[in-house]
Design a protein around this motif. Structure first.
Motif, PDB file in Angstrom:
ATOM      1  N   PRO A 211      -5.928 -16.092   2.039  1.00  0.00           N
ATOM      2  CA  PRO A 211      -4.511 -16.429   2.255  1.00  0.00           C
ATOM      3  C   PRO A 211      -3.786 -15.318   3.009  1.00  0.00           C
ATOM      4  O   PRO A 211      -4.212 -14.160   3.016  1.00  0.00           O
ATOM      5  CB  PRO A 211      -3.959 -16.556   0.822  1.00  0.00           C
ATOM      6  CG  PRO A 211      -5.148 -16.674  -0.066  1.00  0.00           C
ATOM      7  CD  PRO A 211      -6.245 -15.933   0.613  1.00  0.00           C
ATOM      8  N   ALA A 212      -2.686 -15.678   3.633  1.00  0.00           N
ATOM      9  CA  ALA A 212      -1.830 -14.667   4.242  1.00  0.00           C
ATOM     10  C   ALA A 212      -1.439 -13.653   3.169  1.00  0.00           C
ATOM     11  O   ALA A 212      -1.118 -14.025   2.033  1.00  0.00           O
ATOM     12  CB  ALA A 212      -0.580 -15.321   4.828  1.00  0.00           C
ATOM     13  N   GLU A 260       0.840 -11.690  11.138  1.00  0.00           N
ATOM     14  CA  GLU A 260       0.474 -11.791   9.725  1.00  0.00           C
ATOM     15  C   GLU A 260      -0.187 -10.509   9.230  1.00  0.00           C
ATOM     16  O   GLU A 260       0.154  -9.987   8.157  1.00  0.00           O
ATOM     17  CB  GLU A 260      -0.465 -12.981   9.530  1.00  0.00           C
ATOM     18  CG  GLU A 260      -1.001 -13.141   8.117  1.00  0.00           C
ATOM     19  CD  GLU A 260      -2.052 -14.237   8.026  1.00  0.00           C
ATOM     20  OE1 GLU A 260      -3.159 -13.955   7.533  1.00  0.00           O
ATOM     21  OE2 GLU A 260      -1.763 -15.371   8.452  1.00  0.00           O
ATOM     22  N   VAL A 261      -1.128  -9.991  10.003  1.00  0.00           N
ATOM     23  CA  VAL A 261      -1.855  -8.797   9.583  1.00  0.00           C
ATOM     24  C   VAL A 261      -0.944  -7.575   9.566  1.00  0.00           C
ATOM     25  O   VAL A 261      -1.071  -6.704   8.699  1.00  0.00           O
ATOM     26  CB  VAL A 261      -3.091  -8.571  10.486  1.00  0.00           C
ATOM     27  CG1 VAL A 261      -3.755  -7.238  10.175  1.00  0.00           C
ATOM     28  CG2 VAL A 261      -4.091  -9.711  10.292  1.00  0.00           C
ATOM     29  N   ASN A 262      -0.002  -7.497  10.487  1.00  0.00           N
ATOM     30  CA  ASN A 262       0.980  -6.414  10.455  1.00  0.00           C
ATOM     31  C   ASN A 262       1.772  -6.427   9.153  1.00  0.00           C
ATOM     32  O   ASN A 262       2.012  -5.370   8.549  1.00  0.00           O
ATOM     33  CB  ASN A 262       1.930  -6.527  11.646  1.00  0.00           C
ATOM     34  CG  ASN A 262       1.525  -5.662  12.823  1.00  0.00           C
ATOM     35  OD1 ASN A 262       1.823  -4.470  12.857  1.00  0.00           O
ATOM     36  ND2 ASN A 262       0.830  -6.256  13.780  1.00  0.00           N
ATOM     37  N   GLN A 263       2.181  -7.601   8.723  1.00  0.00           N
ATOM     38  CA  GLN A 263       2.941  -7.708   7.481  1.00  0.00           C
ATOM     39  C   GLN A 263       2.080  -7.277   6.289  1.00  0.00           C
ATOM     40  O   GLN A 263       2.561  -6.571   5.383  1.00  0.00           O
ATOM     41  CB  GLN A 263       3.438  -9.139   7.306  1.00  0.00           C
ATOM     42  CG  GLN A 263       4.491  -9.546   8.334  1.00  0.00           C
ATOM     43  CD  GLN A 263       4.812 -11.026   8.316  1.00  0.00           C
ATOM     44  OE1 GLN A 263       4.116 -11.829   7.672  1.00  0.00           O
ATOM     45  NE2 GLN A 263       5.863 -11.419   9.025  1.00  0.00           N
ATOM     46  N   THR A 264       0.815  -7.673   6.294  1.00  0.00           N
ATOM     47  CA  THR A 264      -0.085  -7.285   5.213  1.00  0.00           C
ATOM     48  C   THR A 264      -0.351  -5.786   5.242  1.00  0.00           C
ATOM     49  O   THR A 264      -0.395  -5.120   4.193  1.00  0.00           O
ATOM     50  CB  THR A 264      -1.406  -8.064   5.318  1.00  0.00           C
ATOM     51  OG1 THR A 264      -1.130  -9.465   5.335  1.00  0.00           O
ATOM     52  CG2 THR A 264      -2.323  -7.751   4.145  1.00  0.00           C
ATOM     53  N   PHE A 265      -0.520  -5.232   6.428  1.00  0.00           N
ATOM     54  CA  PHE A 265      -0.712  -3.791   6.611  1.00  0.00           C
ATOM     55  C   PHE A 265       0.455  -3.027   5.988  1.00  0.00           C
ATOM     56  O   PHE A 265       0.264  -2.059   5.240  1.00  0.00           O
ATOM     57  CB  PHE A 265      -0.816  -3.519   8.106  1.00  0.00           C
ATOM     58  CG  PHE A 265      -1.186  -2.112   8.514  1.00  0.00           C
ATOM     59  CD1 PHE A 265      -2.518  -1.775   8.743  1.00  0.00           C
ATOM     60  CD2 PHE A 265      -0.216  -1.148   8.709  1.00  0.00           C
ATOM     61  CE1 PHE A 265      -2.857  -0.491   9.150  1.00  0.00           C
ATOM     62  CE2 PHE A 265      -0.546   0.130   9.116  1.00  0.00           C
ATOM     63  CZ  PHE A 265      -1.878   0.468   9.342  1.00  0.00           C
ATOM     64  N   ASN A 266       1.670  -3.473   6.271  1.00  0.00           N
ATOM     65  CA  ASN A 266       2.859  -2.816   5.712  1.00  0.00           C
ATOM     66  C   ASN A 266       2.868  -2.894   4.182  1.00  0.00           C
ATOM     67  O   ASN A 266       3.173  -1.913   3.500  1.00  0.00           O
ATOM     68  CB  ASN A 266       4.122  -3.478   6.251  1.00  0.00           C
ATOM     69  CG  ASN A 266       4.336  -3.203   7.734  1.00  0.00           C
ATOM     70  OD1 ASN A 266       3.756  -2.279   8.289  1.00  0.00           O
ATOM     71  ND2 ASN A 266       5.161  -4.016   8.364  1.00  0.00           N
TER      72      ASN A 266
END
Length: 271
Positions: A211-212, A260-266
């Motif tokens: 999931p995101a 999406e991955v940037n948000q998860t990285f943060n």
């Protein structure tokens, strides 16, 4: 006698920006960190986490994090070196964990592959488990994500980690049932260039179901160079190919995956 076909020279994936690399080893790459970071920036890589697999490399990772504003560090003792986690190393890692440029405790974990193949130069499983439990406590105390290395130790790792929270499984390479269990526990799966290898269809399926918020992308450079450059030396510059592969597996535009991955990285690294 026929000559061997030369390996292709890696080139960046074109047209991508704001890429993040959740796990790389600047200290293990061939060229100076400044050159690698510069090339990565020109290829659309905006941020990265560089990782120490032992105390010396952890020191260099933290140094790079202070030198480059778009680089952060993960610090720990690699499971194969778990028998070097003495009192002095623990004290220094505690200091590193308190540094705001250190955003993860890793890579730690379990590795039975090297126990089988080079037992004389690899920490025994008992020492690895003890070190992992210590790193788990450190990550919890520091409020930072636990970055896990797992090589052929799925059952042992699931047992030791138990209901641990804030876990990132770096270079995820395990079977689908492990992916499903890890995701059910709320952990984050980070995929490297091996997700692009032709034989790894099941790995692409794991990337597709995450999931995101539970998926990251990494290079694990200088290893795991993505197709079609497998076998060449890897670096963050080439991570766009892995993004393209994962986006295709997930049936989404690569630009949306990058967001999406940037948000998860943060979220994962507290940035």
């Amino acid at each position: 006698m026929s000559k061997k076909k030369p390996r292709p020279v890696p080139v960046p994936a074109e047209g991508l920006t704001q890429l993040v690399d959740a796990h790389t080893h600047l200290a293990s790459c061939k060229d100076p960190a400044a050159d690698i970071v510069s090339r990565a920036g020109a290829a659309g890589v905006s941020r990265m986490v560089t990782v120490g697999d032992g105390l010396e490399e952890a020191e260099r990772a933290l140094q790079a994090a202070h030198e480059f504003p778009n680089v952060w560090a993960a610090c720990a003792i690699h499971p194969t070196k778990a028998d070097t986690l003495d009192a002095a190393a623990r004290k220094r890692l505690e200091e590193m964990a308190a540094d705001p440029r250190c955003v993860a405790i890793g890579e730690t974990g379990l590795d039975t592959y090297w126990i089988k193949h080079e037992p004389e130069s690899t920490a025994p499983l008992e020492a690895q488990e003890e070190a992992l439990r210590w790193h788990m406590d450190l990550a919890k105390e520091a409020g930072k994500v636990l970055m896990i290395h797992n090589r052929e130790a799925d059952a042992e790792l699931l047992r030791v980690l138990g209901d641990a929270e804030n876990v990132m499984l770096h270079c995820f390479s395990s079977p689908m049932d492990v992916a499903k269990e890890a995701l059910a526990r709320g952990w984050v799966l980070s995929f490297a260039g091996n997700v692009t290898f032709k034989r790894n269809e099941e790995l692409r399926q794991s990337a597709a179901i995450a999931p995101a918020g539970q998926l990251l992308v990494e290079t694990d450079a200088p290893y795991m160079t993505p197709e079609p450059f497998r076998g060449a030396r890897n670096e963050p510059t080439f991570i766009g190919h892995t993004y393209n592969c994962i986006a295709e597996a997930r049936g989404m535009d690569v630009e949306d995956l990058v967001t999406e991955v940037n948000q998860t990285f943060n979220s994962v690294f507290g940035l």
